[in-house]
Write an enzyme that holds these catalytic residues in place. Structure first.
Site, short mmCIF file in Angstrom:
data_model
loop_
_atom_site.label_atom_id
_atom_site.label_comp_id
_atom_site.label_asym_id
_atom_site.label_seq_id
_atom_site.Cartn_x
_atom_site.Cartn_y
_atom_site.Cartn_z
N HIS A 245 61.53 -3.10 -28.28
CA HIS A 245 62.20 -2.42 -27.15
C HIS A 245 63.16 -3.31 -26.39
O HIS A 245 63.78 -2.87 -25.43
CB HIS A 245 61.17 -1.82 -26.19
CG HIS A 245 60.48 -2.86 -25.36
ND1 HIS A 245 59.47 -3.65 -25.83
CD2 HIS A 245 60.67 -3.24 -24.09
CE1 HIS A 245 59.06 -4.46 -24.89
NE2 HIS A 245 59.77 -4.26 -23.81
C1 UD1 Z 1 61.27 -2.40 -18.90
C2 UD1 Z 1 61.31 -3.87 -18.48
C3 UD1 Z 1 60.86 -4.74 -19.64
C4 UD1 Z 1 59.51 -4.29 -20.16
C5 UD1 Z 1 59.59 -2.82 -20.53
C6 UD1 Z 1 58.28 -2.28 -21.05
C7 UD1 Z 1 63.10 -4.46 -16.90
C8 UD1 Z 1 64.40 -5.16 -16.76
N1 UD1 Z 1 62.66 -4.30 -18.17
O1 UD1 Z 1 62.22 -2.22 -19.94
O2 UD1 Z 1 60.74 -6.08 -19.19
O3 UD1 Z 1 59.16 -5.06 -21.28
O4 UD1 Z 1 59.98 -2.08 -19.34
O5 UD1 Z 1 58.42 -0.95 -21.47
O6 UD1 Z 1 62.51 -4.10 -15.93
N2 UD1 Z 1 62.69 5.65 -20.28
C9 UD1 Z 1 62.11 6.87 -20.50
N3 UD1 Z 1 60.91 7.13 -19.89
C10 UD1 Z 1 60.30 6.25 -19.08
C11 UD1 Z 1 60.90 5.00 -18.87
C12 UD1 Z 1 62.10 4.73 -19.48
O7 UD1 Z 1 62.63 7.71 -21.20
O8 UD1 Z 1 59.20 6.56 -18.56
C13 UD1 Z 1 63.96 5.35 -20.96
C14 UD1 Z 1 65.17 5.65 -20.10
O9 UD1 Z 1 66.18 6.12 -20.93
C15 UD1 Z 1 65.56 4.31 -19.55
C16 UD1 Z 1 65.17 3.39 -20.69
O10 UD1 Z 1 64.01 3.96 -21.27
O11 UD1 Z 1 66.89 4.23 -19.21
C17 UD1 Z 1 64.88 1.98 -20.26
O12 UD1 Z 1 63.89 1.97 -19.21
P1 UD1 Z 1 63.87 0.74 -18.17
O13 UD1 Z 1 62.70 0.88 -17.26
O14 UD1 Z 1 65.21 0.61 -17.53
O15 UD1 Z 1 63.69 -0.51 -19.08
P2 UD1 Z 1 62.72 -0.77 -20.32
O16 UD1 Z 1 63.57 -0.93 -21.52
O17 UD1 Z 1 61.59 0.18 -20.36
#
Ligand code: UD1
Length: 367
Positions: free
Chosen positions: A207
């Site tokens: 991820h």
């Molecule tokens: C975040 C953390 C990362 C951690 C990871 C675990 C930061 C910078 N990164 O990354 O360190 O390892 O979480 O999962 O804080 N999304 C969904 N549903 C959700 C959450 C996210 O669909 O419940 C999708 C959205 O499109 C979103 C993308 O995932 O834009 C990324 O989510 P985000 O929380 O920004 O970062 P992660 O890649 O999850």
């Protein structure tokens, strides 16, 4: 509330770190506690399932910030949390890990002049291209209490100028959660449901933006899995971020029938799965530690790690993203030549208790 400990969590890897701290504070101190969920992760499979399975109480406050750019997400948490801290005036703000919610909470607590404790302090990949590295460096700079999992973290903090009395080696809180839940996890029917035999499959998770946002890079890594999925099934619970890009790689996935894509799993099913795997391939930080705690060989598909102790002592091998190297190292592990390791000191299931004692002592001294 005025006084007490206010915990901020927001993303999947935070929840299993907060749970043992919460429990130890509840059982051993009379400190009032408040749990704030920023809403960085919001899908039931990324958030609610962890609360249900880990015995965390429902958050006292949910900020509902959701997804966004780094600035948007961090700023939304800051604006909402500032109001919470003004109203509640906790004596200590406790944050875990290195996600954007951790950074936002640290900035707000520092400006509100409320002491900050950072659990999992001192980890460094020395790669500022990783958003988490930026978060780690800033949070540690602002924290009054730095609670570390390992000696390398202590050393990093000392080098950056932290005072020795700020640094407390508590061990690994995530391993507390792992140990407390391992038997329940292995009793789940997840292997049966997926028609897998213990040690008869590999698990893959990806991820990191650097690995999954560019379809060319993700495709390259998947090609490294081609030989692995011919040797044994590879279960791949896909993070929503990864799923979006995989949706455009259908032709490549069709060539990899042994790669079993599925939805993100809850804590117990996933621990049941990883703990009985022959091999784990991942770019997750937490999973590097969990596999070391479990004694399961781990190949980390990154060029660096902020958790070098898992390589020095544990079962982790940093293999990068070269498909040939991934295939070679994976086949070695499948043939029983995987890395064996030992479990670092203090990864013993009692880290949460040590954190609680330090918080209680700090707050007694502050009064
Ligand atoms: C975040 C953390 C990362 C951690 C990871 C675990 C930061 C910078 N990164 O990354 O360190 O390892 O979480 O999962 O804080 N999304 C969904 N549903 C959700 C959450 C996210 O669909 O419940 C999708 C959205 O499109 C979103 C993308 O995932 O834009 C990324 O989510 P985000 O929380 O920004 O970062 P992660 O890649 O999850």
């Amino acid at each position: 509330m005025s006084g007490g400990v206010l915990h901020v969590c927001g993303a999947r890897p935070n929840f299993m770190k907060v749970a043992p701290i919460w429990r130890a504070l509840a059982e051993r101190t009379h400190l009032p506690q408040t749990l704030v969920h920023t809403g960085q992760h919001y899908d039931a499979r990324m958030s609610q399932v962890f609360f249900d399975e880990l015995g965390l109480p429902a958050p006292d406050l949910s900020l509902g910030v959701g997804s966004g750019s780094h600035a948007e997400q961090t700023a939304k948490v800051m604006v909402a949390l500032e109001r919470v801290l003004e109203r509640r005036r906790p004596a200590l703000v406790s944050v875990v890990g290195d996600v954007n919610s951790t950074l936002a909470a640290a900035l707000v607590a520092a400006k509100a002049q409320i002491p900050l404790a950072h659990v999992e302090a001192g980890l460094r990949s020395f790669d500022r291209g990783m958003p988490e590295e930026v978060n780690r460096v800033v949070v540690d700079r602002l924290a009054a209490l730095l609670l570390t999992p390992s000696g390398d973290a202590d050393e990093n903090l000392r080098r950056e100028g932290a005072r020795p009395e700020q640094i407390h080696r508590v061990g690994n809180v995530m391993v507390d959660t792992l140990r407390a839940n391992l038997a329940a996890a292995q009793a789940r029917p997840v292997l049966r449901d997926l028609a897998l035999a213990p040690k008869g499959y590999a698990v893959c998770t990806l991820h990191r933006p650097a690995n999954v946002d560019d379809p060319k890079m993700l495709g390259r890594i998947l090609r490294g899995l081609a030989a692995v999925q011919r040797a044994l099934p590879v279960v791949f619970p896909a993070h929503p971020r990864t799923r979006k890009v995989l949706d455009g790689l259908g032709a490549l996935l069709a060539e990899l029938p042994g790669l079993r894509l599925c939805e993100p799993m809850g804590y117990l099913d996933f621990l049941g799965l990883t703990s009985q795997a022959r091999l784990v391939l991942t770019d997750s930080g937490g999973l590097q530690e969990e596999t070391t705690a479990l004694g399961v060989p781990c190949l980390t598909l990154r060029e660096n790690t902020e958790r070098p102790i898992t390589v020095a002592l544990g079962t982790n091998v940093l293999v990068g993203r070269d498909p040939e190297r991934i295939a070679r190292e994976a086949l070695a592990a499948i043939e029983g030549r995987g890395k064996r390791g030992t479990v670092p000191q203090g990864w013993d299931g009692r880290a949460g208790v040590r954190v609680a004692e330090i918080y209680a002592g700090f707050l007694r001294a502050e009064r």
